[in-house]
Scaffold this active site. Structure first.
Site, PDB file in Angstrom:
ATOM      1  N   TYR A  37      -1.945  11.270   2.513  1.00  0.00           N
ATOM      2  CA  TYR A  37      -2.778  11.532   1.633  1.00  0.00           C
ATOM      3  C   TYR A  37      -2.918  12.767   1.121  1.00  0.00           C
ATOM      4  O   TYR A  37      -2.883  13.517   0.203  1.00  0.00           O
ATOM      5  CB  TYR A  37      -4.177  11.161   1.719  1.00  0.00           C
ATOM      6  CG  TYR A  37      -4.276   9.592   1.866  1.00  0.00           C
ATOM      7  CD1 TYR A  37      -4.627   8.922   0.716  1.00  0.00           C
ATOM      8  CD2 TYR A  37      -4.147   9.018   2.998  1.00  0.00           C
ATOM      9  CE1 TYR A  37      -4.842   7.582   0.665  1.00  0.00           C
ATOM     10  CE2 TYR A  37      -4.492   7.529   3.003  1.00  0.00           C
ATOM     11  CZ  TYR A  37      -4.815   6.927   1.735  1.00  0.00           C
ATOM     12  OH  TYR A  37      -4.703   5.411   1.921  1.00  0.00           O
TER      13      TYR A  37
ATOM     14  N   ASP B 151       0.964  -1.061  -0.064  1.00  0.00           N
ATOM     15  CA  ASP B 151       0.027   0.014   0.071  1.00  0.00           C
ATOM     16  C   ASP B 151       0.980   1.191  -0.193  1.00  0.00           C
ATOM     17  O   ASP B 151       1.760   1.727  -0.728  1.00  0.00           O
ATOM     18  CB  ASP B 151      -0.904  -0.169   1.264  1.00  0.00           C
ATOM     19  CG  ASP B 151      -1.894   0.956   1.026  1.00  0.00           C
ATOM     20  OD1 ASP B 151      -3.065   0.970   0.602  1.00  0.00           O
ATOM     21  OD2 ASP B 151      -1.908   2.040   2.068  1.00  0.00           O
TER      22      ASP B 151
ATOM     23  N   HIS C  69      -6.946  -6.755  -0.559  1.00  0.00           N
ATOM     24  CA  HIS C  69      -5.841  -5.791  -0.360  1.00  0.00           C
ATOM     25  C   HIS C  69      -4.905  -5.987   0.524  1.00  0.00           C
ATOM     26  O   HIS C  69      -3.772  -5.647   0.467  1.00  0.00           O
ATOM     27  CB  HIS C  69      -6.442  -4.484  -0.375  1.00  0.00           C
ATOM     28  CG  HIS C  69      -5.754  -3.237  -0.093  1.00  0.00           C
ATOM     29  ND1 HIS C  69      -5.047  -2.834  -1.169  1.00  0.00           N
ATOM     30  CD2 HIS C  69      -5.199  -2.543   0.706  1.00  0.00           C
ATOM     31  CE1 HIS C  69      -4.153  -1.637  -0.983  1.00  0.00           C
ATOM     32  NE2 HIS C  69      -4.373  -1.616   0.356  1.00  0.00           N
TER      33      HIS C  69
END
Length: 369
Positions: free
Chosen positions: A285, A173, A340
């Site tokens: 982010y 990730d 994921h």
């Protein structure tokens, strides 16, 4: 006359660039507004259906026993002189053996590599780091402290502090993004690169701009740009949203593999409930749109890319496109039924594929300094 035309051309070029930049940021913030509206509607609807909704959460003061499991390794700390930050990591395996460094993703911490720490400590010095803003590592408050250049430099500083000049780098990730960037900028320090469910940064950017389906799956990127509100939405009802992220049928860990136990989930909630923890995690982010483009983007190390077939956040087509940016051996394995979080719900398959990749080509001697 020629000078007038030259100046006019420069003006038009600058105007076009300004319009392009304005359009770019208008699109980003417009999508942020849309995602916020959707989140507000969900919040309003949940309050109507459940008047007992609480906006407070419990700070876990005592870590669950699994975080102190000695079979996973020893808890260590290092303070980097250049940044002044203190990093926490868990290490196992004999000192002096080849270094295998693990970088976790969002919203995780070193614990997500528990199955790999046990597996690879027999032949490697395995180290799972709490990246800046996570776990017991320092949590810089400013958003600017999470630019890619700082995150990549953190990896370099940690490798050198551990007494190595190269390593086998494993990332998942967000940790995968940092691993890609580290291999690009410090190719001499990466013997082999292993990435789990994270495309090459250039692949992700190009694909997301051309495929609305991926843009929709990445809507959280835009929502997380907002200050404070994402932290609220993730933490209300004692982190209900985060619990769902790890345990729901669509996004959770374990469908055909290993389920996340109640104690495992509590370990994540313990780490994320600490003051400032969510903000540190979300700051990754909040820098993604302002980061500078790569000056060069090819990877010269051998690369293994593992991809969970059931990943609900990323389009699988991006995995194969990564081949374009590899200037060495590239192996791609799509793991059927894996989510994921594939290193946790399919650890046996993941570990076997990693062993196979490590034994290919140059052999084990290539990992030693």
């Amino acid at each position: 006359m020629a000078r007038v035309l030259h100046n006019l051309l420069l003006f038009l070029l600058r105007l076009a660039q300004g319009v392009r930049v304005l359009g770019y940021w208008s699109l980003i913030y417009g999508y942020c507004a849309l995602c916020t509206t959707v989140a507000l509607l969900k919040l309003w609807w949940s309050i109507i259906l459940r008047p007992t909704t609480t906006f407070q959460w419990v700070i876990r003061e005592t870590p669950p026993g699994c975080l102190n499991d000695t079979s996973l390794g020893t808890h260590c700390y290092v303070r980097i002189k250049e940044s002044g930050l203190r990093f926490h990591y868990v290490a196992a395996g004999e000192r002096g053996k080849p270094l295998m460094l693990f970088l976790h993703g969002f919203p995780e911490f070193w614990f997500s590599w528990r199955y790999q720490l046990r597996e690879f400590k027999s032949e490697f010095r395995v180290v799972a780091v709490d990246m800046r803003g996570y776990g017991e590592s320092d949590l810089p408050l400013s958003t600017e402290s999470y630019h890619f250049e700082y995150l990549v430099t953190d990896v370099k500083d940690i490798v050198e502090y551990l007494g190595y000049n190269r390593c086998c780098l494993v990332g998942h990730d967000w940790g995968g993004t940092i691993a890609w960037l580290f291999a690009i900028h410090y190719p001499e320090m990466v013997t082999k690169l292993i990435v789990l469910n994270c495309p090459h940064p250039s692949v992700f950017t190009d694909y997301a701009l051309r495929h609305p389906s991926q843009l929709l799956k990445s809507s959280h990127f835009f929502f997380f740009q907002l200050p404070r509100f994402p932290e609220l939405m993730l933490s209300i009802n004692d982190f209900k949203a985060l619990k769902a992220l790890f345990t729901s049928r669509s996004t959770g860990i374990g469908r055909k593999g290993r389920w996340l136990t109640a104690e495992d989930l509590e370990a994540y909630l313990y780490a994320l409930s600490q003051p400032g923890a969510l903000t540190g995690a979300l700051n990754y982010y909040r820098n993604v749109f302002s980061s500078l483009p790569l000056s060069q983007n090819h990877v010269r190390s051998p690369v293994l890319l593992l991809w969970g077939e059931r990943d609900t956040f990323l389009e699988q087509e991006m995995a194969e496109a990564c081949r374009l940016y590899i200037r060495n051996h590239f192996r791609l394995n799509i793991i059927s039924g894996a989510s994921h979080w594939l290193q946790q719900d399919q650890p046996d398959i993941v570990n076997t594929l990693i062993w196979t990749f490590l034994k290919e080509g140059e052999g084990r001697k290539s990992y030693r300094n």
